[in-house]
Design an enzyme around this catalytic site. Sequence first.
Site, PDB file in Angstrom:
ATOM      1  N   SER A  22      28.736   8.197 -14.339  1.00 42.68           N
ATOM      2  CA  SER A  22      28.789   9.315 -13.381  1.00 42.68           C
ATOM      3  C   SER A  22      29.226  10.616 -14.057  1.00 42.68           C
ATOM      4  O   SER A  22      28.776  11.702 -13.666  1.00 42.68           O
ATOM      5  CB  SER A  22      29.698   8.986 -12.190  1.00 42.68           C
ATOM      6  OG  SER A  22      31.040   8.961 -12.562  1.00 42.68           O
ATOM      7  N   MET A  99      33.733   2.718 -23.868  1.00 39.11           N
ATOM      8  CA  MET A  99      34.881   1.812 -23.863  1.00 39.11           C
ATOM      9  C   MET A  99      35.203   1.215 -25.231  1.00 39.11           C
ATOM     10  O   MET A  99      35.721   0.100 -25.305  1.00 39.11           O
ATOM     11  CB  MET A  99      34.641   0.681 -22.845  1.00 39.11           C
ATOM     12  CG  MET A  99      34.460   1.166 -21.417  1.00 39.11           C
ATOM     13  SD  MET A  99      35.872   2.122 -20.809  1.00 39.11           S
ATOM     14  CE  MET A  99      37.045   0.802 -20.563  1.00 39.11           C
ATOM     15  N   ARG A 100      34.908   1.929 -26.311  1.00 37.14           N
ATOM     16  CA  ARG A 100      35.292   1.403 -27.622  1.00 37.14           C
ATOM     17  C   ARG A 100      35.959   2.504 -28.428  1.00 37.14           C
ATOM     18  O   ARG A 100      35.471   3.642 -28.432  1.00 37.14           O
ATOM     19  CB  ARG A 100      34.046   0.889 -28.356  1.00 37.14           C
ATOM     20  CG  ARG A 100      34.390   0.084 -29.577  1.00 37.14           C
ATOM     21  CD  ARG A 100      33.195  -0.546 -30.270  1.00 37.14           C
ATOM     22  NE  ARG A 100      33.604  -1.789 -30.912  1.00 37.14           N
ATOM     23  CZ  ARG A 100      32.869  -2.485 -31.765  1.00 37.14           C
ATOM     24  NH1 ARG A 100      31.658  -2.091 -32.063  1.00 37.14           N
ATOM     25  NH2 ARG A 100      33.337  -3.585 -32.315  1.00 37.14           N
ATOM     26  N   LEU A 102      36.790   4.720 -31.558  1.00 37.94           N
ATOM     27  CA  LEU A 102      35.898   5.152 -32.629  1.00 37.94           C
ATOM     28  C   LEU A 102      36.531   4.866 -33.988  1.00 37.94           C
ATOM     29  O   LEU A 102      37.755   4.910 -34.141  1.00 37.94           O
ATOM     30  CB  LEU A 102      35.607   6.649 -32.498  1.00 37.94           C
ATOM     31  CG  LEU A 102      34.927   7.082 -31.199  1.00 37.94           C
ATOM     32  CD1 LEU A 102      34.726   8.598 -31.192  1.00 37.94           C
ATOM     33  CD2 LEU A 102      33.602   6.365 -31.000  1.00 37.94           C
ATOM     34  N   ASN A 116      36.740  13.589 -24.844  1.00 38.14           N
ATOM     35  CA  ASN A 116      36.797  12.426 -23.945  1.00 38.14           C
ATOM     36  C   ASN A 116      37.414  12.870 -22.627  1.00 38.14           C
ATOM     37  O   ASN A 116      38.199  13.816 -22.587  1.00 38.14           O
ATOM     38  CB  ASN A 116      37.672  11.327 -24.564  1.00 38.14           C
ATOM     39  CG  ASN A 116      37.738  10.089 -23.689  1.00 38.14           C
ATOM     40  OD1 ASN A 116      36.729   9.652 -23.128  1.00 38.14           O
ATOM     41  ND2 ASN A 116      38.925   9.527 -23.538  1.00 38.14           N
ATOM     42  N   HIS A 118      39.699  11.302 -19.425  1.00 40.79           N
ATOM     43  CA  HIS A 118      40.549  10.149 -19.106  1.00 40.79           C
ATOM     44  C   HIS A 118      41.159  10.364 -17.714  1.00 40.79           C
ATOM     45  O   HIS A 118      41.600  11.474 -17.396  1.00 40.79           O
ATOM     46  CB  HIS A 118      41.654  10.032 -20.165  1.00 40.79           C
ATOM     47  CG  HIS A 118      42.539   8.850 -19.946  1.00 40.79           C
ATOM     48  ND1 HIS A 118      42.170   7.569 -20.299  1.00 40.79           N
ATOM     49  CD2 HIS A 118      43.759   8.740 -19.374  1.00 40.79           C
ATOM     50  CE1 HIS A 118      43.135   6.734 -19.964  1.00 40.79           C
ATOM     51  NE2 HIS A 118      44.117   7.415 -19.398  1.00 40.79           N
ATOM     52  N   GLU A 151      42.319   9.668 -34.005  1.00 41.64           N
ATOM     53  CA  GLU A 151      42.406   8.241 -34.328  1.00 41.64           C
ATOM     54  C   GLU A 151      43.263   7.463 -33.328  1.00 41.64           C
ATOM     55  O   GLU A 151      43.291   6.242 -33.349  1.00 41.64           O
ATOM     56  CB  GLU A 151      42.992   8.045 -35.743  1.00 41.64           C
ATOM     57  CG  GLU A 151      42.083   8.473 -36.889  1.00 41.64           C
ATOM     58  CD  GLU A 151      42.068   9.981 -37.133  1.00 41.64           C
ATOM     59  OE1 GLU A 151      42.755  10.739 -36.399  1.00 41.64           O
ATOM     60  OE2 GLU A 151      41.353  10.392 -38.053  1.00 41.64           O
ATOM     61  N   ASP A 154      43.576   7.702 -26.710  1.00 38.82           N
ATOM     62  CA  ASP A 154      43.769   8.749 -25.694  1.00 38.82           C
ATOM     63  C   ASP A 154      44.886   9.722 -26.076  1.00 38.82           C
ATOM     64  O   ASP A 154      45.543  10.303 -25.203  1.00 38.82           O
ATOM     65  CB  ASP A 154      44.075   8.112 -24.313  1.00 38.82           C
ATOM     66  CG  ASP A 154      42.936   7.221 -23.831  1.00 38.82           C
ATOM     67  OD1 ASP A 154      41.769   7.566 -24.083  1.00 38.82           O
ATOM     68  OD2 ASP A 154      43.211   6.186 -23.205  1.00 38.82           O
ATOM     69  N   GLU A 183      37.173  14.802 -11.958  1.00 37.39           N
ATOM     70  CA  GLU A 183      36.595  14.605 -13.300  1.00 37.39           C
ATOM     71  C   GLU A 183      35.227  15.288 -13.390  1.00 37.39           C
ATOM     72  O   GLU A 183      34.899  15.928 -14.387  1.00 37.39           O
ATOM     73  CB  GLU A 183      36.407  13.110 -13.599  1.00 37.39           C
ATOM     74  CG  GLU A 183      37.688  12.333 -13.777  1.00 37.39           C
ATOM     75  CD  GLU A 183      37.425  10.889 -14.172  1.00 37.39           C
ATOM     76  OE1 GLU A 183      36.509  10.623 -14.967  1.00 37.39           O
ATOM     77  OE2 GLU A 183      38.161  10.000 -13.685  1.00 37.39           O
TER      78      GLU A 183
HETATM   79  C1  GRF Z   1      36.024   7.620 -15.782  1.00 37.24           C
HETATM   80  O1  GRF Z   1      37.080   7.416 -14.867  1.00 37.24           O
HETATM   81  C2  GRF Z   1      36.558   8.243 -17.051  1.00 37.24           C
HETATM   82  O2  GRF Z   1      37.648   9.081 -16.847  1.00 37.24           O
HETATM   83  C3  GRF Z   1      36.982   7.029 -17.846  1.00 37.24           C
HETATM   84  O3  GRF Z   1      36.036   6.038 -17.550  1.00 37.24           O
HETATM   85  C4  GRF Z   1      35.449   6.318 -16.275  1.00 37.24           C
HETATM   86  C5  GRF Z   1      33.976   6.403 -16.527  1.00 37.24           C
HETATM   87  O4  GRF Z   1      33.250   6.562 -15.348  1.00 37.24           O
HETATM   88  N1  GRF Z   1      37.075   7.331 -19.255  1.00 37.24           N
HETATM   89  P1  GRF Z   1      31.722   6.972 -15.426  1.00 37.24           P
HETATM   90  O5  GRF Z   1      31.030   5.928 -16.303  1.00 37.24           O
HETATM   91  O6  GRF Z   1      31.629   8.343 -16.004  1.00 37.24           O
HETATM   92  O7  GRF Z   1      31.235   6.911 -14.011  1.00 37.24           O
END
Ligand code: GRF
Length: 202
Positions: A22, A99-100, A102, A116, A118, A151, A154, A183
């Site tokens: 999203s 979700m990994r 780097l 990024n 968060h 590195e 978050d 976001e």
């Molecule tokens: C979001 O809440 C973002 O802040 C976090 O992972 C989620 C990803 O959501 N890092 P989407 O895939 O952008 O919908």
Amino acid sequence: MSPDLEAVRRARLGILISGRGSNMVALSDAVRDGGIPNAEIAIVISDQMDAAGLDKAKERGIETLVIERRGRKRAEHDREIIAALRAKNVDLVCLAGYMRMLSPEFIATYRGRILNIHPSLLPAFPGLEAQRQALEHRVSSTGCTVHFVDETLDGGPVIAQRAVPVWETDTVESLSARILTEEHKLYPETVSVVLRQVANKE
Ligand code: GRF
């Protein structure tokens, strides 16, 4: 040709996703609508074959690529992603639910050019399930953060944040939805500011 008639080179964004996508959609809509001026999305890369965001990118006419992480060492996986980003002349890498962590080589290659988002007010609640962490700590407000990636998990320099209230009746789902709405505004706004700063330095 006079300078004002010369085409301004558009900044090329590479977006990395692992799931829903999203935030990728929010970035892409902002590029389309001028919220992020002088930019284009060069590629969306997923490390998961079944990421729902891939179809959303394709629907928007954006080139996608799957570079699966499964069973692969981080350094080797990242080298392939770096090659794909380079092939597309990417200027700025946006992690959007990627979700990994780097590899050091990835960070070194794009240092200062990886962002990024968060779902907390960092440095509070880094890592997974930031919204659940906020509820467990009974904070009265949390939010979202856009930061440069280094590195650490978050932990890179914060660029922009937006606060969101936490209600006593909140569940992880209701709080996550309230944060996500912010976001989707904060990420495009911040990308646009970062690109302006980069353009001013050039
Ligand atoms: C979001 O809440 C973002 O802040 C976090 O992972 C989620 C990803 O959501 N890092 P989407 O895939 O952008 O919908």
